[in-house]
Design a protein around this motif. Structure first.
Motif, PDB file in Angstrom:
ATOM      1  N   VAL A 157      -0.683  10.102   4.487  1.00 58.25           N
ATOM      2  CA  VAL A 157      -0.046   9.142   5.390  1.00 58.25           C
ATOM      3  C   VAL A 157      -1.094   8.114   5.797  1.00 58.25           C
ATOM      4  CG1 VAL A 157       1.116   8.775   7.598  1.00 58.25           C
ATOM      5  CG2 VAL A 157       1.605  10.842   6.243  1.00 58.25           C
ATOM      6  N   VAL A 158      -0.805   6.849   5.564  1.00 63.83           N
ATOM      7  CA  VAL A 158      -1.706   5.758   5.929  1.00 63.83           C
ATOM      8  C   VAL A 158      -0.901   4.715   6.701  1.00 63.83           C
ATOM      9  CG1 VAL A 158      -3.219   3.918   5.093  1.00 63.83           C
ATOM     10  CG2 VAL A 158      -3.181   6.132   3.915  1.00 63.83           C
ATOM     11  N   SER A 159      -1.453   4.226   7.809  1.00 66.30           N
ATOM     12  CA  SER A 159      -0.752   3.235   8.627  1.00 66.30           C
ATOM     13  C   SER A 159      -1.690   2.080   8.951  1.00 66.30           C
ATOM     14  CB  SER A 159      -0.232   3.871   9.921  1.00 66.30           C
ATOM     15  OG  SER A 159       0.605   2.971  10.624  1.00 66.30           O
ATOM     16  N   ILE A 160      -1.166   0.853   8.831  1.00 67.23           N
ATOM     17  CA  ILE A 160      -1.976  -0.361   8.956  1.00 67.23           C
ATOM     18  C   ILE A 160      -1.250  -1.393   9.811  1.00 67.23           C
ATOM     19  CG2 ILE A 160      -2.922  -2.328   7.668  1.00 67.23           C
ATOM     20  CD1 ILE A 160      -3.123  -0.389   5.249  1.00 67.23           C
ATOM     21  N   ALA A 161      -1.969  -2.019  10.744  1.00 64.53           N
ATOM     22  CA  ALA A 161      -1.426  -3.133  11.532  1.00 64.53           C
ATOM     23  C   ALA A 161      -2.590  -3.869  12.176  1.00 64.53           C
ATOM     24  CB  ALA A 161      -0.457  -2.646  12.594  1.00 64.53           C
ATOM     25  N   LEU A 162      -2.370  -5.104  12.566  1.00 65.48           N
ATOM     26  CA  LEU A 162      -3.423  -5.849  13.251  1.00 65.48           C
ATOM     27  C   LEU A 162      -3.766  -5.223  14.597  1.00 65.48           C
ATOM     28  CD1 LEU A 162      -2.406  -9.580  12.606  1.00 65.48           C
ATOM     29  CD2 LEU A 162      -4.329  -8.340  11.590  1.00 65.48           C
ATOM     30  N   ASP A 163      -2.765  -4.749  15.325  1.00 65.41           N
ATOM     31  CA  ASP A 163      -3.010  -4.145  16.631  1.00 65.41           C
ATOM     32  C   ASP A 163      -2.897  -2.629  16.536  1.00 65.41           C
ATOM     33  OD1 ASP A 163      -0.165  -4.779  16.211  1.00 65.41           O
ATOM     34  OD2 ASP A 163       0.124  -3.806  18.138  1.00 65.41           O
ATOM     35  N   ALA A 164      -3.706  -1.950  17.353  1.00 66.46           N
ATOM     36  CA  ALA A 164      -3.792  -0.495  17.289  1.00 66.46           C
ATOM     37  C   ALA A 164      -2.465   0.173  17.589  1.00 66.46           C
ATOM     38  CB  ALA A 164      -4.863  -0.005  18.272  1.00 66.46           C
ATOM     39  N   GLY A 165      -1.743  -0.312  18.596  1.00 66.35           N
ATOM     40  CA  GLY A 165      -0.487   0.315  18.985  1.00 66.35           C
ATOM     41  C   GLY A 165       0.519   0.362  17.863  1.00 66.35           C
ATOM     42  N   HIS A 297       3.375  14.576  -5.065  1.00 67.98           N
ATOM     43  CA  HIS A 297       3.397  14.806  -3.622  1.00 67.98           C
ATOM     44  C   HIS A 297       3.709  13.487  -2.903  1.00 67.98           C
ATOM     45  CE1 HIS A 297       1.651  18.687  -4.517  1.00 67.98           C
ATOM     46  NE2 HIS A 297       0.638  18.104  -5.127  1.00 67.98           N
ATOM     47  N   PRO A 298       4.844  13.379  -2.223  1.00 69.38           N
ATOM     48  CA  PRO A 298       5.231  12.101  -1.605  1.00 69.38           C
ATOM     49  C   PRO A 298       4.207  11.624  -0.569  1.00 69.38           C
ATOM     50  CG  PRO A 298       7.079  13.635  -1.649  1.00 69.38           C
ATOM     51  CD  PRO A 298       5.863  14.422  -2.031  1.00 69.38           C
ATOM     52  N   ASP A 299       3.860  10.362  -0.654  1.00 68.88           N
ATOM     53  CA  ASP A 299       2.957   9.734   0.306  1.00 68.88           C
ATOM     54  C   ASP A 299       3.731   8.733   1.158  1.00 68.88           C
ATOM     55  OD1 ASP A 299       0.705  11.090  -0.738  1.00 68.88           O
ATOM     56  OD2 ASP A 299       0.511   9.585  -2.327  1.00 68.88           O
ATOM     57  N   LEU A 300       3.156   8.376   2.304  1.00 71.92           N
ATOM     58  CA  LEU A 300       3.786   7.417   3.220  1.00 71.92           C
ATOM     59  C   LEU A 300       2.792   6.325   3.566  1.00 71.92           C
ATOM     60  CD1 LEU A 300       6.066   6.515   5.204  1.00 71.92           C
ATOM     61  CD2 LEU A 300       5.034   8.053   6.900  1.00 71.92           C
ATOM     62  N   LEU A 301       3.184   5.087   3.358  1.00 72.06           N
ATOM     63  CA  LEU A 301       2.390   3.925   3.749  1.00 72.06           C
ATOM     64  C   LEU A 301       3.168   3.135   4.784  1.00 72.06           C
ATOM     65  CD1 LEU A 301      -0.008   1.985   3.465  1.00 72.06           C
ATOM     66  CD2 LEU A 301       1.189   0.908   1.535  1.00 72.06           C
ATOM     67  N   CYS A 302       2.612   3.016   5.982  1.00 74.53           N
ATOM     68  CA  CYS A 302       3.245   2.275   7.085  1.00 74.53           C
ATOM     69  C   CYS A 302       2.514   0.948   7.266  1.00 74.53           C
ATOM     70  CB  CYS A 302       3.189   3.076   8.381  1.00 74.53           C
ATOM     71  SG  CYS A 302       3.967   4.695   8.305  1.00 74.53           S
ATOM     72  N   ILE A 303       3.262  -0.138   7.244  1.00 79.43           N
ATOM     73  CA  ILE A 303       2.686  -1.477   7.404  1.00 79.43           C
ATOM     74  C   ILE A 303       3.465  -2.214   8.486  1.00 79.43           C
ATOM     75  CG2 ILE A 303       2.036  -3.608   6.237  1.00 79.43           C
ATOM     76  CD1 ILE A 303       2.572  -2.106   3.565  1.00 79.43           C
ATOM     77  N   THR A 304       2.758  -2.746   9.462  1.00 80.13           N
ATOM     78  CA  THR A 304       3.400  -3.566  10.492  1.00 80.13           C
ATOM     79  C   THR A 304       2.813  -4.967  10.446  1.00 80.13           C
ATOM     80  OG1 THR A 304       3.666  -1.638  11.928  1.00 80.13           O
ATOM     81  CG2 THR A 304       3.972  -3.806  12.936  1.00 80.13           C
ATOM     82  N   PHE A 305       3.657  -5.959  10.198  1.00 76.22           N
ATOM     83  CA  PHE A 305       3.228  -7.350  10.266  1.00 76.22           C
ATOM     84  C   PHE A 305       3.396  -7.815  11.714  1.00 76.22           C
ATOM     85  CE2 PHE A 305       4.355  -7.408   5.607  1.00 76.22           C
ATOM     86  CZ  PHE A 305       3.051  -7.591   5.178  1.00 76.22           C
ATOM     87  N   SER A 306       2.385  -7.533  12.522  1.00 76.08           N
ATOM     88  CA  SER A 306       2.502  -7.784  13.959  1.00 76.08           C
ATOM     89  C   SER A 306       2.189  -9.223  14.352  1.00 76.08           C
ATOM     90  CB  SER A 306       1.607  -6.815  14.745  1.00 76.08           C
ATOM     91  OG  SER A 306       0.338  -6.683  14.171  1.00 76.08           O
TER      92      SER A 306
END
Length: 549
Positions: A157-165, A297-306
């Motif tokens: 699981v990987v998550s990416i965004a400009l802001d931490a929240g 093995h299913p992976d998850l990539l979370c991307i927020t264009f904040s």
């Protein structure tokens, strides 16, 4: 003759092998190898149709034309802010359960303001001292990503965004990689809550200097200014308001939208579309660096264009800046989709696009069309409320805090004064209805003791958390927003704030349009059903039948 037959046989076998490979590639795997949750922050549902004719064929249009498009997807609670929205996407439940009631709230025990993901007990990994002091400690339920990890330790699981929240609340508690942008040093960082050191691929990305390159880049209009239909007078400085639109456009003929900030001020990336470009670049690096979607093995990539959220709040939804941001994002989206298809394969990747909230039109913009609206000033309201309470109950610090339509009362003083808390709350609620723009007000006592089946009070209750919410909560009339230093905001139950896009594309997603009502807290249960794993432990949503049939 024999040679020609041999050559023909080889060619036929080659064609058969190629056709078989293409057929195998087009057959979806039993489970998606990669799930991409892409959240475009503060994206109203109508943006897709508004900019449709100017979008290219391989970005937003590709998702709509070839995916499952839920056209009636909404948040079902009152305080539609970014962080509650992201937590709702990830957990499959509303703020009343997952606990992220707002971007910030008041802590009765300490008397301090609480940022949703701030955590002084963790340390920054890879950046400036304060930039990484964040965690998911205030998120009281598990997320889809957490359950994916619990089900299969080999899933990433990987998550990416400009802001931490944004990164943290969408990714959850146990992500392998959690990264956000340090605006002081211009680096992608994390916190000790998730890791002790940045992986080599993040260090390599940081060393390339993309952040400085994009910070130094001037934001110019993607198209000639005359072709932009959006123009919000609220985005124009007060000393320019008397200018005609023609004069304003004449001053922008060179295409400049935003003047460049000082080269060392990386905060500029929060308020221009190059912040989205930087986010997309890191997402691509993450797929390669972590080998996401490379095995069964299913992976998850979370991307927020904040960046869209900061741009929308600064300039408004009906602005040239907002239109230009979406035209640019369409190109970045097309590039990312092409990359995923060439590396993981469309048939192996389930791509979800949605938003954490909508946004209200600026009252100034509504006024041009003679639509009612206005600004509610909470500071003035609290001053008048304090005077009223002093006149009613005597001098005292009766109000301890106000945050995002929530009023926190001094319960200790009320108790020491032998006053009934429920009655006191009701007095405050009744008084707040006297202000222009206030449509509804209710008390914590009513929300704790009532059981509402329909109407606006259901949305109040879905936003209310007994440990964290205020004593009195108000709702403004349609078209009204709080005066908070920005031209507009979200934070209401109305369509412009609650109605957002929801599109499934890729792995087993059929080409269809779904008109049945869908709530965003249905997303995590739907993904859990598709993967055959346990739902997030606080989930209250219902799987979307059009996706699981």
């Amino acid at each position: 003759m024999r040679l020609s037959v041999f050559i023909s046989t080889i060619l036929v076998l080659g064609l058969i092998e190629t056709s078989t490979a293409q057929l195998n590639r087009s057959i979806p795997s039993e489970k998606p190898k990669l799930i991409v949750e892409l959240v475009v922050s503060q994206m109203r549902f109508d943006y897709i149709s508004r900019y449709w004719d100017k979008f290219g064929d391989n970005g937003f249009k590709l998702l709509v034309n070839e995916g499952t498009y839920c056209r009636n997807a909404r948040y079902n609670y009152l305080l539609t802010q970014a962080y509650p929205g992201l937590a709702t996407i990830a957990t499959g439940t509303n703020p009343s359960v997952h606990g992220i009631i707002a971007n910030k709230w008041f802590n009765r025990n300490t008397g301090n303001e609480v940022e949703a993901t701030a955590d002084d007990k963790v340390n920054t990994v890879g950046g400036s001292f304060f930039s990484g002091k964040y965690s998911a400690k205030n998120l009281v339920t598990s997320t889809f990503g957490d359950e994916l990890k619990l089900n299969n330790a080999n899933s990433k699981v990987v998550s990416i965004a400009l802001d931490a929240g944004s990164a943290i609340l969408l990714g959850g508690h146990s992500a392998n990689g959690m990264y956000w942008f340090d605006t002081e040093k211009g680096l992608w960082v994390s916190s000790s809550y998730y890791t002790d050191a940045l992986p080599a691929w993040v260090d390599t990305f940081n060393s390339k200097g993309f952040a400085k390159l994009y910070t130094d880049r001037e934001w110019k209009a993607l198209q000639p200014i005359q072709e932009y239909e959006e123009a919000d007078t609220a985005a124009v400085k007060s000393d320019e308001k008397k200018k005609s639109l023609a004069e304003k456009l004449k001053g922008m003929m060179d295409g400049i939208i935003g003047k460049p900030q000082p080269k060392t001020d990386f905060k500029v990336l929060l308020e221009n579309p190059y912040g989205n470009l930087l986010t997309k670049d890191l997402a691509i690096a993450a797929v390669v660096g972590e080998n996401l979607g490379a095995d069964e093995h299913p992976d998850l990539l979370c991307i927020t264009f904040s960046a869209n959220r900061f741009i929308g709040s600064k300039f408004g939804p009906h602005s040239i800046e907002m239109e230009d941001t979406y035209l640019r994002l369409d190109r970045e989206l097309a590039h990312f989709l092409e990359f995923i298809n060439s590396t993981v394969g469309k048939e192996n990747c389930l791509f979800i696009l949605t938003s954490d909230q909508g946004v209200a039109s600026t009252p100034d913009y509504l006024e041009k069309s003679k639509i009612p609206g206005g600004y509610f000033d909470p500071k003035k309201a609290m001053i008048l409320l304090g005077s009223y309470l002093n006149a009613l109950y005597g001098q005292g610090n009766w109000i301890t805090g106000y945050h995002d339509k929530q009023i926190y009362l001094n319960r200790k003083l009320i108790e020491d004064s032998n006053l009934n808390l429920a009655d006191f709350q009701q007095k405050v609620a009744d008084f707040m209805l006297e202000f222009s723009g206030v449509s509804n007000s209710t008390t914590a006592h009513n929300l704790q003791n009532g059981n509402f089946a329909n109407g606006i009070m259901v949305k109040f209750q879905n936003s209310y958390n007994q440990r964290r919410s205020g004593d009195v909560i108000i709702n403004l009339e349609p078209g009204w927003v709080e005066r908070n230093g920005k031209v507009t905001s979200a934070n209401s139950p109305y369509d412009y704030d609650s109605h957002v896009p929801l599109i499934f594309y890729g792995w087993k997603a059929k080409r269809k349009s779904v008109l049945n009502p869908v709530y965003i807290n249905d997303l995590a249960p739907t993904l859990s059903i598709l993967l055959g794993i346990t739902w997030p432990n606080g989930a209250t949503g219902t799987p979307i039948k059009e996706m699981i049939e």
